[in-house]
Design a protein around this motif. Structure first.
Motif, PDB file in Angstrom:
ATOM      1  N   TYR A 176      29.769  39.080  42.207  1.00 29.76           N
ATOM      2  CA  TYR A 176      29.558  38.238  41.027  1.00 29.76           C
ATOM      3  C   TYR A 176      29.099  36.844  41.432  1.00 29.76           C
ATOM      4  O   TYR A 176      28.160  36.284  40.857  1.00 29.76           O
ATOM      5  CB  TYR A 176      30.861  38.170  40.227  1.00 29.76           C
ATOM      6  N   ILE A 194      26.624  44.514  38.725  1.00 29.07           N
ATOM      7  CA  ILE A 194      28.028  44.155  38.488  1.00 29.07           C
ATOM      8  C   ILE A 194      28.857  45.395  38.218  1.00 29.07           C
ATOM      9  O   ILE A 194      29.962  45.554  38.751  1.00 29.07           O
ATOM     10  CB  ILE A 194      28.131  43.162  37.311  1.00 29.07           C
ATOM     11  N   TYR A 195      28.323  46.303  37.408  1.00 26.65           N
ATOM     12  CA  TYR A 195      29.103  47.472  37.009  1.00 26.65           C
ATOM     13  C   TYR A 195      29.480  48.341  38.203  1.00 26.65           C
ATOM     14  O   TYR A 195      30.648  48.704  38.382  1.00 26.65           O
ATOM     15  CB  TYR A 195      28.326  48.294  35.985  1.00 26.65           C
ATOM     16  N   MET A 215      34.280  53.396  37.532  1.00 21.20           N
ATOM     17  CA  MET A 215      34.417  51.946  37.573  1.00 21.20           C
ATOM     18  C   MET A 215      35.145  51.410  36.342  1.00 21.20           C
ATOM     19  O   MET A 215      35.145  52.043  35.289  1.00 21.20           O
ATOM     20  CB  MET A 215      33.034  51.290  37.659  1.00 21.20           C
ATOM     21  N   THR A 226      34.227  42.704  44.075  1.00 26.89           N
ATOM     22  CA  THR A 226      33.556  42.419  42.802  1.00 26.89           C
ATOM     23  C   THR A 226      33.308  40.932  42.635  1.00 26.89           C
ATOM     24  O   THR A 226      32.230  40.512  42.197  1.00 26.89           O
ATOM     25  CB  THR A 226      34.407  42.934  41.625  1.00 26.89           C
ATOM     26  N   THR A 268      26.379  46.942  30.038  1.00 25.07           N
ATOM     27  CA  THR A 268      27.259  47.715  30.926  1.00 25.07           C
ATOM     28  C   THR A 268      27.939  48.862  30.187  1.00 25.07           C
ATOM     29  O   THR A 268      28.378  49.831  30.824  1.00 25.07           O
ATOM     30  CB  THR A 268      28.335  46.812  31.559  1.00 25.07           C
ATOM     31  N   ILE A 272      38.764  44.338  43.692  1.00 27.75           N
ATOM     32  CA  ILE A 272      38.360  43.243  42.812  1.00 27.75           C
ATOM     33  C   ILE A 272      37.802  42.083  43.623  1.00 27.75           C
ATOM     34  O   ILE A 272      36.933  41.339  43.146  1.00 27.75           O
ATOM     35  CB  ILE A 272      39.555  42.788  41.935  1.00 27.75           C
ATOM     36  N   SER A 329      32.145  47.152  40.608  1.00 23.81           N
ATOM     37  CA  SER A 329      33.445  46.856  40.010  1.00 23.81           C
ATOM     38  C   SER A 329      34.510  47.788  40.579  1.00 23.81           C
ATOM     39  O   SER A 329      34.188  48.839  41.146  1.00 23.81           O
ATOM     40  CB  SER A 329      33.376  47.007  38.484  1.00 23.81           C
ATOM     41  N   VAL A 381      36.581  44.523  33.505  1.00 24.39           N
ATOM     42  CA  VAL A 381      36.083  43.742  34.639  1.00 24.39           C
ATOM     43  C   VAL A 381      34.576  43.534  34.519  1.00 24.39           C
ATOM     44  O   VAL A 381      34.098  42.407  34.411  1.00 24.39           O
ATOM     45  CB  VAL A 381      36.426  44.409  35.984  1.00 24.39           C
ATOM     46  N   ALA A 382      33.798  44.634  34.524  1.00 28.73           N
ATOM     47  CA  ALA A 382      32.339  44.512  34.534  1.00 28.73           C
ATOM     48  C   ALA A 382      31.800  43.806  33.292  1.00 28.73           C
ATOM     49  O   ALA A 382      30.980  42.893  33.401  1.00 28.73           O
ATOM     50  CB  ALA A 382      31.706  45.897  34.672  1.00 28.73           C
TER      51      ALA A 382
END
Length: 308
Positions: free
Chosen positions: A301, A259-260, A100, A297, A120, A294, A263, A105-106
Protein backbone atom coordinates in the motif's frame (compact mmCIF):
# COMPACT_ATOMS: atom_id res chain seq x y z
CA UNK A 1 -1.92 9.01 7.47
CA UNK A 2 -4.74 7.27 5.57
CA UNK A 3 -2.91 3.95 5.91
CA UNK A 4 -2.53 4.51 9.65
CA UNK A 5 -6.18 5.50 10.00
CA UNK A 6 -7.23 2.32 8.20
CA UNK A 7 -4.85 -0.19 9.74
CA UNK A 8 -4.49 1.09 13.31
CA UNK A 9 -8.00 -0.12 14.36
CA UNK A 10 -7.13 -3.54 12.90
CA UNK A 11 -3.90 -3.80 14.87
CA UNK A 12 -5.61 -2.43 17.98
CA UNK A 13 -8.16 -5.26 18.03
CA UNK A 14 -5.43 -7.81 17.32
CA UNK A 15 -3.37 -6.41 20.18
CA UNK A 16 -6.38 -6.32 22.50
CA UNK A 17 -7.04 -10.01 21.89
CA UNK A 18 -3.36 -10.85 22.32
CA UNK A 19 -3.07 -8.95 25.62
CA UNK A 20 -6.37 -10.42 26.87
CA UNK A 21 -4.90 -13.91 26.56
CA UNK A 22 -1.54 -12.96 28.10
CA UNK A 23 -3.16 -11.17 31.06
CA UNK A 24 -5.90 -13.74 31.51
CA UNK A 25 -8.71 -11.21 31.04
CA UNK A 26 -10.57 -13.65 28.79
CA UNK A 27 -10.47 -17.40 29.34
CA UNK A 28 -10.18 -19.87 26.45
CA UNK A 29 -13.75 -20.99 27.18
CA UNK A 30 -15.04 -17.41 26.93
CA UNK A 31 -13.16 -16.95 23.67
CA UNK A 32 -14.65 -20.15 22.28
CA UNK A 33 -18.14 -18.92 23.22
CA UNK A 34 -17.62 -15.64 21.40
CA UNK A 35 -16.18 -17.57 18.47
CA UNK A 36 -19.33 -19.72 18.24
CA UNK A 37 -21.66 -16.70 18.33
CA UNK A 38 -19.77 -14.83 15.63
CA UNK A 39 -19.12 -17.66 13.22
CA UNK A 40 -22.17 -19.86 13.70
CA UNK A 41 -24.83 -17.15 13.97
CA UNK A 42 -23.76 -13.69 12.85
CA UNK A 43 -21.21 -14.25 10.09
CA UNK A 44 -23.62 -16.18 7.82
CA UNK A 45 -25.91 -13.13 7.97
CA UNK A 46 -23.08 -10.99 6.60
CA UNK A 47 -22.38 -13.50 3.82
CA UNK A 48 -26.07 -13.62 2.90
CA UNK A 49 -26.23 -9.83 2.69
CA UNK A 50 -23.06 -9.66 0.58
CA UNK A 51 -24.40 -12.18 -1.92
CA UNK A 52 -27.86 -10.58 -1.96
CA UNK A 53 -26.58 -7.08 -2.75
CA UNK A 54 -23.56 -7.70 -4.99
CA UNK A 55 -23.83 -6.21 -8.49
CA UNK A 56 -22.63 -8.43 -11.32
CA UNK A 57 -21.83 -6.56 -14.57
CA UNK A 58 -21.35 -8.44 -17.85
CA UNK A 59 -18.06 -6.61 -18.48
CA UNK A 60 -16.70 -8.03 -15.23
CA UNK A 61 -17.17 -11.70 -16.12
CA UNK A 62 -13.64 -12.13 -17.51
CA UNK A 63 -12.09 -10.50 -14.46
CA UNK A 64 -14.15 -12.65 -12.10
CA UNK A 65 -13.25 -15.87 -13.94
CA UNK A 66 -9.56 -14.98 -13.96
CA UNK A 67 -9.62 -14.19 -10.23
CA UNK A 68 -11.43 -17.46 -9.52
CA UNK A 69 -8.95 -19.45 -11.62
CA UNK A 70 -6.04 -17.73 -9.85
CA UNK A 71 -7.42 -18.67 -6.43
CA UNK A 72 -8.07 -22.25 -7.49
CA UNK A 73 -4.54 -22.55 -8.86
CA UNK A 74 -3.20 -21.06 -5.62
CA UNK A 75 -4.83 -23.91 -3.74
CA UNK A 76 -3.16 -26.46 -6.03
CA UNK A 77 0.21 -24.75 -5.65
CA UNK A 78 -0.29 -24.73 -1.90
CA UNK A 79 -0.83 -28.49 -2.02
CA UNK A 80 2.27 -29.03 -4.16
CA UNK A 81 4.54 -26.83 -2.05
CA UNK A 82 3.88 -28.39 1.35
CA UNK A 83 7.40 -29.83 1.44
CA UNK A 84 8.65 -26.25 1.44
CA UNK A 85 5.92 -24.66 3.55
CA UNK A 86 5.73 -27.47 6.11
CA UNK A 87 4.00 -30.84 6.08
CA UNK A 88 2.77 -30.31 9.65
CA UNK A 89 0.30 -27.70 8.40
CA UNK A 90 -0.42 -29.30 5.04
CA UNK A 91 -4.06 -30.02 5.90
CA UNK A 92 -5.01 -26.34 5.90
CA UNK A 93 -2.08 -24.23 4.62
CA UNK A 94 -3.22 -24.38 0.94
CA UNK A 95 -6.49 -22.74 1.97
CA UNK A 96 -4.62 -19.86 3.62
CA UNK A 97 -3.04 -18.67 0.37
CA UNK A 98 -6.15 -19.03 -1.78
CA UNK A 99 -8.50 -16.23 -0.64
CA UNK A 100 -8.05 -12.59 0.35
CA UNK A 101 -9.67 -10.23 2.84
CA UNK A 102 -11.41 -7.79 0.51
CA UNK A 103 -14.07 -6.00 2.52
CA UNK A 104 -12.10 -5.24 5.65
CA UNK A 105 -8.59 -4.65 4.28
CA UNK A 106 -8.40 -4.30 0.47
CA UNK A 107 -11.51 -2.17 -0.03
CA UNK A 108 -10.84 0.47 2.66
CA UNK A 109 -7.17 0.77 1.62
CA UNK A 110 -8.15 1.11 -2.04
CA UNK A 111 -10.83 3.70 -1.28
CA UNK A 112 -8.41 5.69 0.85
CA UNK A 113 -6.45 6.34 -2.36
CA UNK A 114 -9.11 6.66 -5.07
CA UNK A 115 -12.18 7.73 -3.11
CA UNK A 116 -15.57 6.16 -3.77
CA UNK A 117 -14.93 3.07 -5.86
CA UNK A 118 -15.75 -0.59 -5.43
CA UNK A 119 -13.46 -2.18 -8.02
CA UNK A 120 -12.06 -4.65 -5.49
CA UNK A 121 -15.57 -6.02 -4.90
CA UNK A 122 -15.36 -7.57 -8.38
CA UNK A 123 -12.72 -9.95 -7.07
CA UNK A 124 -14.72 -10.58 -3.90
CA UNK A 125 -17.35 -12.34 -6.00
CA UNK A 126 -14.79 -14.95 -7.04
CA UNK A 127 -13.35 -15.03 -3.54
CA UNK A 128 -16.75 -15.60 -1.93
CA UNK A 129 -17.54 -18.45 -4.30
CA UNK A 130 -14.21 -20.09 -3.51
CA UNK A 131 -14.33 -19.47 0.24
CA UNK A 132 -17.97 -20.09 1.01
CA UNK A 133 -18.98 -22.67 -1.60
CA UNK A 134 -15.99 -24.62 -2.91
CA UNK A 135 -13.98 -24.80 0.30
CA UNK A 136 -16.83 -25.95 2.59
CA UNK A 137 -17.52 -28.74 0.11
CA UNK A 138 -13.84 -29.77 -0.01
CA UNK A 139 -13.52 -29.65 3.77
CA UNK A 140 -16.75 -31.57 4.28
CA UNK A 141 -15.40 -34.30 2.01
CA UNK A 142 -12.02 -34.16 3.75
CA UNK A 143 -13.39 -34.49 7.27
CA UNK A 144 -16.63 -36.39 6.78
CA UNK A 145 -16.95 -40.01 7.78
CA UNK A 146 -20.11 -40.30 5.67
CA UNK A 147 -20.44 -43.57 3.84
CA UNK A 148 -22.87 -42.41 1.19
CA UNK A 149 -23.31 -39.50 -1.22
CA UNK A 150 -26.60 -38.63 0.48
CA UNK A 151 -24.95 -38.24 3.88
CA UNK A 152 -22.09 -36.24 2.38
CA UNK A 153 -24.51 -33.87 0.63
CA UNK A 154 -26.37 -33.44 3.90
CA UNK A 155 -23.12 -32.46 5.61
CA UNK A 156 -22.26 -29.97 2.87
CA UNK A 157 -25.64 -28.30 2.51
CA UNK A 158 -26.26 -28.04 6.23
CA UNK A 159 -23.20 -25.78 6.40
CA UNK A 160 -24.39 -22.29 7.33
CA UNK A 161 -21.94 -20.60 4.96
CA UNK A 162 -23.08 -22.62 1.95
CA UNK A 163 -26.72 -21.91 2.78
CA UNK A 164 -26.00 -18.19 3.17
CA UNK A 165 -24.35 -18.01 -0.27
CA UNK A 166 -27.10 -20.00 -2.01
CA UNK A 167 -29.97 -18.04 -0.44
CA UNK A 168 -28.20 -14.71 -0.98
CA UNK A 169 -27.63 -15.36 -4.68
CA UNK A 170 -31.19 -16.68 -5.05
CA UNK A 171 -32.84 -13.51 -3.70
CA UNK A 172 -30.35 -11.39 -5.65
CA UNK A 173 -30.86 -12.98 -9.07
CA UNK A 174 -34.63 -13.21 -8.67
CA UNK A 175 -34.84 -9.56 -7.61
CA UNK A 176 -36.64 -10.46 -4.37
CA UNK A 177 -34.07 -8.71 -2.19
CA UNK A 178 -34.26 -5.50 -4.19
CA UNK A 179 -38.06 -5.51 -3.89
CA UNK A 180 -37.79 -6.00 -0.12
CA UNK A 181 -35.31 -3.15 0.23
CA UNK A 182 -37.62 -0.79 -1.65
CA UNK A 183 -40.67 -1.87 0.34
CA UNK A 184 -41.84 -0.39 3.68
CA UNK A 185 -39.78 -3.05 5.49
CA UNK A 186 -36.59 -2.09 3.64
CA UNK A 187 -35.28 0.20 6.36
CA UNK A 188 -36.17 -2.33 9.04
CA UNK A 189 -34.30 -5.07 7.13
CA UNK A 190 -31.23 -2.90 6.55
CA UNK A 191 -31.04 -1.74 10.16
CA UNK A 192 -31.46 -5.28 11.47
CA UNK A 193 -28.66 -6.64 9.29
CA UNK A 194 -26.41 -3.71 10.22
CA UNK A 195 -27.03 -4.34 13.90
CA UNK A 196 -26.35 -8.07 13.57
CA UNK A 197 -23.15 -7.67 11.57
CA UNK A 198 -21.64 -4.63 13.34
CA UNK A 199 -19.52 -6.58 15.88
CA UNK A 200 -18.31 -9.25 13.47
CA UNK A 201 -15.07 -7.74 12.16
CA UNK A 202 -13.92 -6.47 15.55
CA UNK A 203 -14.55 -9.82 17.20
CA UNK A 204 -12.85 -11.77 14.41
CA UNK A 205 -9.77 -9.57 14.82
CA UNK A 206 -9.94 -9.98 18.61
CA UNK A 207 -10.05 -13.76 18.26
CA UNK A 208 -7.16 -13.66 15.78
CA UNK A 209 -5.14 -11.68 18.30
CA UNK A 210 -6.13 -14.01 21.13
CA UNK A 211 -4.89 -17.04 19.19
CA UNK A 212 -1.71 -15.26 18.06
CA UNK A 213 1.56 -16.46 19.57
CA UNK A 214 4.52 -14.38 18.49
CA UNK A 215 7.85 -16.14 18.69
CA UNK A 216 10.80 -16.86 16.45
CA UNK A 217 9.75 -20.46 15.87
CA UNK A 218 6.26 -19.39 14.73
CA UNK A 219 7.65 -16.74 12.39
CA UNK A 220 10.08 -19.22 10.85
CA UNK A 221 7.27 -21.71 10.26
CA UNK A 222 5.02 -19.05 8.69
CA UNK A 223 7.65 -17.41 6.46
CA UNK A 224 7.77 -20.07 3.70
CA UNK A 225 4.00 -19.91 3.15
CA UNK A 226 4.11 -16.10 3.15
CA UNK A 227 6.84 -16.23 0.51
CA UNK A 228 4.84 -18.63 -1.70
CA UNK A 229 1.73 -16.44 -1.43
CA UNK A 230 3.61 -13.21 -2.22
CA UNK A 231 5.49 -14.56 -5.24
CA UNK A 232 2.46 -16.33 -6.67
CA UNK A 233 0.15 -13.33 -6.48
CA UNK A 234 2.83 -11.05 -7.92
CA UNK A 235 2.64 -13.31 -10.99
CA UNK A 236 -1.19 -13.17 -10.91
CA UNK A 237 -1.06 -9.36 -10.87
CA UNK A 238 1.32 -9.42 -13.85
CA UNK A 239 -1.29 -11.57 -15.59
CA UNK A 240 -3.81 -8.75 -15.29
CA UNK A 241 -1.51 -6.52 -17.37
CA UNK A 242 -1.26 -9.20 -20.07
CA UNK A 243 -4.89 -10.31 -20.19
CA UNK A 244 -6.73 -7.06 -19.39
CA UNK A 245 -4.57 -4.24 -20.78
CA UNK A 246 -7.56 -1.93 -21.26
CA UNK A 247 -8.60 -2.20 -17.62
CA UNK A 248 -5.01 -1.92 -16.38
CA UNK A 249 -4.38 1.19 -18.46
CA UNK A 250 -6.81 2.94 -16.12
CA UNK A 251 -4.71 4.10 -13.13
CA UNK A 252 -7.72 3.96 -10.82
CA UNK A 253 -8.50 0.34 -11.68
CA UNK A 254 -4.85 -0.67 -11.82
CA UNK A 255 -4.42 -0.28 -8.08
CA UNK A 256 -7.40 -2.55 -7.30
CA UNK A 257 -5.87 -5.94 -8.20
CA UNK A 258 -2.50 -4.95 -6.75
CA UNK A 259 -3.96 -4.11 -3.35
CA UNK A 260 -6.50 -6.92 -3.39
CA UNK A 261 -4.19 -9.80 -4.23
CA UNK A 262 -1.56 -8.57 -1.78
CA UNK A 263 -4.09 -8.52 1.07
CA UNK A 264 -4.06 -11.02 3.94
CA UNK A 265 -6.09 -14.20 4.03
CA UNK A 266 -9.83 -13.60 4.30
CA UNK A 267 -10.98 -13.47 7.91
CA UNK A 268 -14.07 -15.50 7.04
CA UNK A 269 -11.94 -18.46 6.01
CA UNK A 270 -10.88 -19.21 9.58
CA UNK A 271 -14.12 -20.76 10.84
CA UNK A 272 -14.41 -22.76 7.63
CA UNK A 273 -11.01 -24.43 8.04
CA UNK A 274 -11.44 -24.84 11.81
CA UNK A 275 -12.34 -28.56 11.47
CA UNK A 276 -8.90 -29.13 9.94
CA UNK A 277 -7.01 -27.68 12.91
CA UNK A 278 -6.08 -30.15 15.63
CA UNK A 279 -4.61 -28.07 18.45
CA UNK A 280 -3.60 -24.63 19.75
CA UNK A 281 -0.42 -24.73 17.68
CA UNK A 282 -2.49 -24.96 14.49
CA UNK A 283 -4.62 -22.02 15.65
CA UNK A 284 -1.50 -20.00 16.43
CA UNK A 285 -0.05 -20.76 12.99
CA UNK A 286 -3.25 -19.68 11.25
CA UNK A 287 -3.73 -16.51 13.29
CA UNK A 288 -0.06 -15.63 12.95
CA UNK A 289 -0.13 -16.05 9.19
CA UNK A 290 -3.18 -13.83 8.76
CA UNK A 291 -1.94 -11.17 11.15
CA UNK A 292 1.65 -11.00 9.90
CA UNK A 293 0.62 -10.83 6.26
CA UNK A 294 -1.04 -7.50 6.96
CA UNK A 295 2.51 -6.11 7.23
CA UNK A 296 3.15 -7.10 3.61
CA UNK A 297 -0.14 -5.45 2.63
CA UNK A 298 0.96 -2.25 4.33
CA UNK A 299 4.30 -2.28 2.49
CA UNK A 300 2.51 -2.73 -0.86
CA UNK A 301 0.00 0.00 0.00
CA UNK A 302 2.79 2.43 0.92
CA UNK A 303 4.57 1.66 -2.34
CA UNK A 304 1.42 2.38 -4.33
CA UNK A 305 0.91 5.69 -2.54
CA UNK A 306 4.52 6.72 -3.17
CA UNK A 307 4.99 5.53 -6.75
CA UNK A 308 1.58 4.99 -8.43
Amino acid sequence: MDAINTLFPVFFMLALGFVSRIRGWITPEQKDGANAIIFNLLFPIMIFNLMATVSINASHIGLILYAFAAMALAFVIGKLSTRFTGKKYAAFSPYLISVMEGGNVALPLYMSIVGESGNTVIFDIACSAMCFVIFPILIAKQTSTATSTKELCKTIFSNSFVLAVILGLLVNLTGIYGILLESPVGTLLTNTISQATAPIVSMILFILGYNLRLDKKLFMSISPLMLVKTIYYAIVIAGFFLLFPTHMSDPVFRMAPIIYFMSPTGFGLLPIIAPLMKDADDEAYTSGFVSMYILITLVVYTGIVLFL
